[in-house]
Design an enzyme around this catalytic site. Structure first.
Site, PDB file in Angstrom:
ATOM      1  N   HIS A   1      -5.555  -3.623   5.407  1.00  0.00           N
ATOM      2  CA  HIS A   1      -5.164  -3.940   4.027  1.00  0.00           C
ATOM      3  C   HIS A   1      -6.350  -4.496   3.235  1.00  0.00           C
ATOM      4  O   HIS A   1      -6.336  -5.636   2.794  1.00  0.00           O
ATOM      5  CB  HIS A   1      -3.985  -4.925   4.019  1.00  0.00           C
ATOM      6  CG  HIS A   1      -3.541  -5.276   2.633  1.00  0.00           C
ATOM      7  ND1 HIS A   1      -2.961  -4.349   1.787  1.00  0.00           N
ATOM      8  CD2 HIS A   1      -3.640  -6.419   1.915  1.00  0.00           C
ATOM      9  CE1 HIS A   1      -2.711  -4.912   0.622  1.00  0.00           C
ATOM     10  NE2 HIS A   1      -3.114  -6.177   0.674  1.00  0.00           N
TER      11      HIS A   1
ATOM     12  N   ASP B   1       0.844  -1.212   0.000  1.00  0.00           N
ATOM     13  CA  ASP B   1       0.000   0.000   0.000  1.00  0.00           C
ATOM     14  C   ASP B   1       0.874   1.255   0.000  1.00  0.00           C
ATOM     15  O   ASP B   1       0.573   2.234  -0.684  1.00  0.00           O
ATOM     16  CB  ASP B   1      -0.934  -0.014   1.225  1.00  0.00           C
ATOM     17  CG  ASP B   1      -1.834  -1.242   1.226  1.00  0.00           C
ATOM     18  OD1 ASP B   1      -2.393  -1.560   0.167  1.00  0.00           O
ATOM     19  OD2 ASP B   1      -1.950  -1.896   2.280  1.00  0.00           O
TER      20      ASP B   1
HETATM   21  N1  LIG Z   1      -0.401  -8.491   1.898  1.00  0.00           N
HETATM   22  C1  LIG Z   1      -0.457  -8.076   0.656  1.00  0.00           C
HETATM   23  O1  LIG Z   1      -0.244  -6.889   0.383  1.00  0.00           O
HETATM   24  C2  LIG Z   1      -0.743  -9.028  -0.457  1.00  0.00           C
HETATM   25  C3  LIG Z   1      -1.188 -10.291  -0.191  1.00  0.00           C
HETATM   26  N2  LIG Z   1      -1.421 -11.190  -1.200  1.00  0.00           N
HETATM   27  C4  LIG Z   1      -1.888 -12.515  -0.822  1.00  0.00           C
HETATM   28  O2  LIG Z   1      -0.783 -13.429  -0.846  1.00  0.00           O
HETATM   29  C5  LIG Z   1      -1.282 -14.772  -1.003  1.00  0.00           C
HETATM   30  C6  LIG Z   1      -0.483 -15.505  -2.055  1.00  0.00           C
HETATM   31  O3  LIG Z   1      -0.654 -14.946  -3.324  1.00  0.00           O
HETATM   32  P1  LIG Z   1       0.046 -15.585  -4.641  1.00  0.00           P
HETATM   33  O4  LIG Z   1       1.466 -15.879  -4.361  1.00  0.00           O
HETATM   34  O5  LIG Z   1      -0.309 -14.741  -5.767  1.00  0.00           O
HETATM   35  O6  LIG Z   1      -0.733 -16.986  -4.736  1.00  0.00           O
HETATM   36  P2  LIG Z   1      -0.273 -18.326  -5.467  1.00  0.00           P
HETATM   37  O7  LIG Z   1      -1.461 -19.205  -5.570  1.00  0.00           O
HETATM   38  O8  LIG Z   1       0.472 -17.994  -6.710  1.00  0.00           O
HETATM   39  O9  LIG Z   1       0.766 -18.949  -4.444  1.00  0.00           O
HETATM   40  C7  LIG Z   1       0.402 -19.403  -3.181  1.00  0.00           C
HETATM   41  C8  LIG Z   1       1.319 -20.531  -2.790  1.00  0.00           C
HETATM   42  O10 LIG Z   1       0.915 -20.987  -1.513  1.00  0.00           O
HETATM   43  C9  LIG Z   1       1.093 -22.384  -1.512  1.00  0.00           C
HETATM   44  N3  LIG Z   1       0.332 -23.005  -0.435  1.00  0.00           N
HETATM   45  C10 LIG Z   1      -0.977 -23.324  -0.394  1.00  0.00           C
HETATM   46  N4  LIG Z   1      -1.270 -23.939   0.760  1.00  0.00           N
HETATM   47  C11 LIG Z   1      -0.115 -23.980   1.469  1.00  0.00           C
HETATM   48  C12 LIG Z   1       0.230 -24.511   2.740  1.00  0.00           C
HETATM   49  N5  LIG Z   1      -0.666 -25.099   3.524  1.00  0.00           N
HETATM   50  N6  LIG Z   1       1.509 -24.395   3.133  1.00  0.00           N
HETATM   51  C13 LIG Z   1       2.434 -23.785   2.338  1.00  0.00           C
HETATM   52  N7  LIG Z   1       2.161 -23.290   1.130  1.00  0.00           N
HETATM   53  C14 LIG Z   1       0.891 -23.401   0.712  1.00  0.00           C
HETATM   54  C15 LIG Z   1       0.636 -22.826  -2.889  1.00  0.00           C
HETATM   55  O11 LIG Z   1       1.092 -24.136  -3.195  1.00  0.00           O
HETATM   56  C16 LIG Z   1       1.253 -21.749  -3.749  1.00  0.00           C
HETATM   57  O12 LIG Z   1       2.526 -22.098  -4.186  1.00  0.00           O
HETATM   58  C17 LIG Z   1      -2.766 -14.604  -1.351  1.00  0.00           C
HETATM   59  O13 LIG Z   1      -3.532 -14.860  -0.216  1.00  0.00           O
HETATM   60  C18 LIG Z   1      -2.875 -13.152  -1.766  1.00  0.00           C
HETATM   61  O14 LIG Z   1      -4.165 -12.638  -1.608  1.00  0.00           O
HETATM   62  C19 LIG Z   1      -1.209 -10.847  -2.500  1.00  0.00           C
HETATM   63  C20 LIG Z   1      -0.759  -9.584  -2.826  1.00  0.00           C
HETATM   64  C21 LIG Z   1      -0.552  -8.561  -1.840  1.00  0.00           C
HETATM   65  O1  LIG Z   2      -5.723  -7.369  -4.082  1.00  0.00           O
HETATM   66  C1  LIG Z   2      -5.373  -8.533  -3.763  1.00  0.00           C
HETATM   67  O2  LIG Z   2      -6.140  -9.488  -3.698  1.00  0.00           O
HETATM   68  C2  LIG Z   2      -3.942  -8.751  -3.428  1.00  0.00           C
HETATM   69  C3  LIG Z   2      -3.507  -7.677  -2.523  1.00  0.00           C
HETATM   70  O3  LIG Z   2      -3.714  -7.719  -1.339  1.00  0.00           O
HETATM   71  C4  LIG Z   2      -2.972  -6.448  -3.122  1.00  0.00           C
HETATM   72  O4  LIG Z   2      -2.561  -6.452  -4.301  1.00  0.00           O
HETATM   73  O5  LIG Z   2      -2.918  -5.440  -2.412  1.00  0.00           O
END
Ligand SMILES: NC(=O)C1=CN([C@@H]2O[C@H](COP(=O)(O)OP(=O)(O)OC[C@H]3O[C@@H](n4cnc5c(N)ncnc54)[C@H](O)[C@@H]3O)[C@@H](O)[C@H]2O)C=CC1
Ligand SMILES: O=C([O-])CC(=O)C(=O)O
Length: 358
Positions: free
Chosen positions: A222, A195
């Site tokens: 967030h 953010d």
């Molecule tokens: N805090 C923030 O600002 C942001 C948060 N996110 C969040 O981050 C998370 C991940 O996003 P992406 O990497 O794009 O998803 P993705 O689906 O590409 O990767 C997630 C990974 O987690 C793994 N996974 C699933 N269950 C698991 C477990 N029990 N133990 C270990 N690994 C496990 C999957 O196998 C996969 O490799 C989502 O929840 C997303 O919403 C995304 C962008 C910004």
């Molecule tokens: O928007 C989403 O789902 C992933 C996230 O948290 C971000 O990009 O800030």
């Protein structure tokens, strides 16, 4: 003399061989860990960092960036899929950190033991039309399981929670640690750096400044209206028209959705998030090292408002969050935004706490 050289060469080859063979059982994993430990001794002193969800869209580039961080001496990559490949790939980078891969629940404890910092990007991402809260049903359980492992194997580690909905997953993590008797609010941090990264970029565009020279505090939480950019506190000091304030606030609050829609079903922000998470992790590690004056925004337990969790400006240090900075003066627009943010945040926090205690 020659014999000594031969045995040194044999030891070197045994070490190399142990790195080429992927772990197939717990016994083999232990053997490989011993091999890596020999190598780790030669590595520069530094911190031990684990990425949980290392094979994912965020996890892979984040692991790459952590492998490039000179403060990291050991990097553990854990996921339920594909870690042998990701680990082999990243381990070939000629930087200091020793990389080890861990696959599946049976290797979670090995992945976590001895870690100084654990970063959690595990869990499913949004598709168009979904809110972050729609991810709760799946991601809440994932975060709970991973935090149970942390409480058991590295209760003193700093924990960076990325998995959404952050407004609820951080309270879940806190409840898990409380139950285990290991909760230290200073060490549990929800990652809201993206953010701030977005806010700096969008404000830089409007002001015609290099985004690296802009600092916008973003507080609250967030998700949607809980993301509260404090445009009255931008550094360098500046003023905006009311049109600019409404454009910037809306763009910062909806930055995640902008990416989700552009990716059209292929996930949410991964590359900018990896950048943001690596930046935040680096700040945590510099704090652990004892560097002074490190201030970042993060979603943490605090008393800045009447809510138990609130994203705030924090000063990081050897024990994690060393000081929570006050909100500072808000203008009328920001005060109204704060009230809206608090309503939604209260529900998300309650939902997380209830899940962890049911
Ligand atoms: N805090 C923030 O600002 C942001 C948060 N996110 C969040 O981050 C998370 C991940 O996003 P992406 O990497 O794009 O998803 P993705 O689906 O590409 O990767 C997630 C990974 O987690 C793994 N996974 C699933 N269950 C698991 C477990 N029990 N133990 C270990 N690994 C496990 C999957 O196998 C996969 O490799 C989502 O929840 C997303 O919403 C995304 C962008 C910004
Ligand atoms: O928007 C989403 O789902 C992933 C996230 O948290 C971000 O990009 O800030």
């Amino acid at each position: 003399m020659e014999q000594g050289a031969d045995s040194a060469a044999a030891r070197r080859m045994a070490r190399v061989a142990s790195h080429l063979r992927p772990p197939t059982s717990q016994m083999e994993e232990v053997a490989i860990l011993k091999g890596s430990d020999c190598r780790a001794k030669g590595a520069a002193p530094g911190f031990k960092v684990a990425v949980l969800g290392a094979s994912g869209g965020i996890g892979q580039p984040l692991s790459l960036l952590m492998k490039m961080n000179p403060l990291v001496s050991v990097l553990h990559l854990y996921d339920v899929v594909n870690t042998p490949g990701v680990t082999a790939d990243i381990s070939h980078m000629n930087t200091g950190a020793v990389v080890r891969g861990f696959l599946g629940q049976s290797q979670l404890e090995s992945a976590l033991t001895g870690m100084d910092l654990v970063i959690i990007p595990a869990g499913i991402p949004r598709k168009p039309g979904m809110t972050r809260d729609d991810l709760f049903n799946i991601n809440a359980g994932i975060v709970r399981t991973l935090c149970e492992g942390i409480a058991k194997c590295c209760p003193n580690a700093i924990v960076n929670v990325i998995s959404n909905p952050v407004n609820s997953t951080v309270p879940i993590a806190a409840e898990v640690f409380k139950k285990a008797g290991t909760y230290d609010p200073k060490r549990l941090l929800g990652v809201t750096t993206l953010d701030v990264v977005r806010a700096n970029t969008f404000v830089g565009e409007v002001l015609g400044l290099d985004p690296r020279d802009v600092n916008v505090p973003v507080v609250g939480g967030h998700a949607g209206v809980t993301i509260l950019p404090l445009l009255s506190q931008v550094n360098p000091p500046c003023s905006f028209t009311s049109e600019e304030i409404s454009y910037l606030t809306s763009r910062i609050q909806n930055g995640g959705t902008e990416v989700v829609e552009a990716k059209a079903g292929a996930g949410s922000a991964t590359l900018s998030m990896a950048y943001a998470a690596a930046k935040f992790a680096d700040a945590c590690l510099r704090g652990l090292r004892g560097d002074a004056g490190i201030v970042e925004c993060s979603y943490i337990a605090c008393q800045v408002t009447e809510l138990p969790f609130f994203a705030s400006k924090v000063r990081l240090g050897r024990s994690g969050v060393e000081e929570v900075l006050p909100l500072g003066p808000l203008n009328e627009f920001e005060r109204a935004g704060l009230e809206k943010a608090k309503g939604e945040l209260a529900e998300s926090i309650h939902k997380g706490v209830a899940f962890a205690n049911k």
